[in-house]
Design an enzyme around this catalytic site. Sequence first.
Site, short mmCIF file in Angstrom:
data_model
loop_
_atom_site.label_atom_id
_atom_site.label_comp_id
_atom_site.label_asym_id
_atom_site.label_seq_id
_atom_site.Cartn_x
_atom_site.Cartn_y
_atom_site.Cartn_z
N ASN A 157 -5.88 0.06 -6.58
CA ASN A 157 -5.21 0.93 -6.71
C ASN A 157 -3.55 0.45 -6.96
OD1 ASN A 157 -2.75 3.28 -6.73
ND2 ASN A 157 -3.29 3.96 -5.21
N LYS A 194 -0.32 0.83 -7.00
CA LYS A 194 0.41 1.44 -7.16
C LYS A 194 1.76 1.05 -8.61
CE LYS A 194 -1.03 1.44 -2.90
NZ LYS A 194 -0.70 1.94 -1.00
N HIS A 254 -2.55 11.13 -4.25
CA HIS A 254 -2.39 9.99 -2.57
C HIS A 254 -1.85 10.24 -1.38
CE1 HIS A 254 -1.07 6.04 -0.97
NE2 HIS A 254 -2.24 5.60 -2.04
N GLU A 295 1.26 8.47 -0.18
CA GLU A 295 2.50 8.23 -1.91
C GLU A 295 2.90 9.42 -2.39
OE1 GLU A 295 1.28 4.87 -2.36
OE2 GLU A 295 0.95 3.81 -0.55
N GLU A 301 -7.82 7.89 3.31
CA GLU A 301 -7.47 6.61 3.68
C GLU A 301 -6.34 7.31 4.75
OE1 GLU A 301 -6.27 4.33 -0.24
OE2 GLU A 301 -4.68 6.24 -0.38
N GLY A 315 -0.87 -0.11 3.89
CA GLY A 315 -0.12 -1.19 3.66
C GLY A 315 0.67 -1.68 4.39
N SER A 336 -5.61 -1.32 4.22
CA SER A 336 -5.65 -1.84 4.03
C SER A 336 -6.99 -2.89 4.80
CB SER A 336 -4.81 -2.68 5.49
OG SER A 336 -3.64 -2.23 6.11
P1 13P Z 1 -3.76 -1.39 0.72
O1 13P Z 1 -4.52 -1.45 0.33
O2 13P Z 1 -1.89 -1.64 0.26
O3 13P Z 1 -3.20 -0.65 2.57
O4 13P Z 1 -3.29 0.80 0.15
C1 13P Z 1 -4.22 1.76 0.44
C2 13P Z 1 -3.83 2.32 -0.58
O5 13P Z 1 -3.17 3.14 -0.48
C3 13P Z 1 -5.06 2.25 -1.50
O6 13P Z 1 -4.36 3.74 -2.13
#
Ligand code: 13P
Length: 249
Positions: A10, A12, A95, A97, A167, A173, A212
């Site tokens: 992803n 982002k 997601h 976010e 997740e 992150g 992560s």
């Molecule tokens: P990270 O791997 O940067 O923690 O992000 C995970 C994520 O949100 C994937 O959709």
Amino acid sequence: MSRKPIIAGNWKLNLTVDEGVALVQALAAPAAASKAEVVVCPTALGVHAVAKAAAGTAIGVGGQNCHWEEKGAFTGEISASLLKAAGAKYVILGHSERRQFFAETDETVNKRLKAVLAQGLIPLVCIGETLAERDGGKLEEILSRQVKGALAGFTAAQLSTLVIAYEPVWAIGTGRTASTQQAQDAHAFVRSVLRGIVGGLADAVRIQYGGSVKADNAKELLSQPDVDGALVGGASLKAADFTAIIAAA
Ligand code: 13P
């Protein structure tokens, strides 16, 4: 039941179109050598060019979100059919976010899922608890509500391609990964919820872990019986890092 692992990046809000094209070119050989299904999800702007660059490789391309309506006066939105026309085969939905910053709810995830499945795209439906919810003993309540909310109104047959991404919000992150046992326990629980909704198909639904995931923890996470892949953020942005995760699968 054996489930083909699915490793998805992803991206982002990262990478220009050209950077995305270069990255997918660098991933072509590792993806071809892998037993896993490999997917990258660029920004909406990058989907078309990245899908073109990925054509003929073992890499699939996905969107990061889409609107539930197909077309019309919805300034700033893209639809499942536009993603499909641009070469996408997958779409990330719900997601954390999107839930946190853009008011996504289980209900809107459900509406988007309907549009995605109607286009024959493969949905990667994201769920996961916050740290406060986990510490408050609400893990199962939250995961159950998110899964049931997203999948409300669909038959098992309609959900045959479904992928779930677990997740935990506190692991995204932050560099803080769920322990292997925490991941396995959550995945097994999600599968039990799925069994109540889609019956035997639950054993075929792939459940990815995200939060992560890095080269050095991927192998252990992916060795768990109910962890069927990874949804990778930061470590999917560099060819070497993502290649190591693909190799771990
Ligand atoms: P990270 O791997 O940067 O923690 O992000 C995970 C994520 O949100 C994937 O959709």
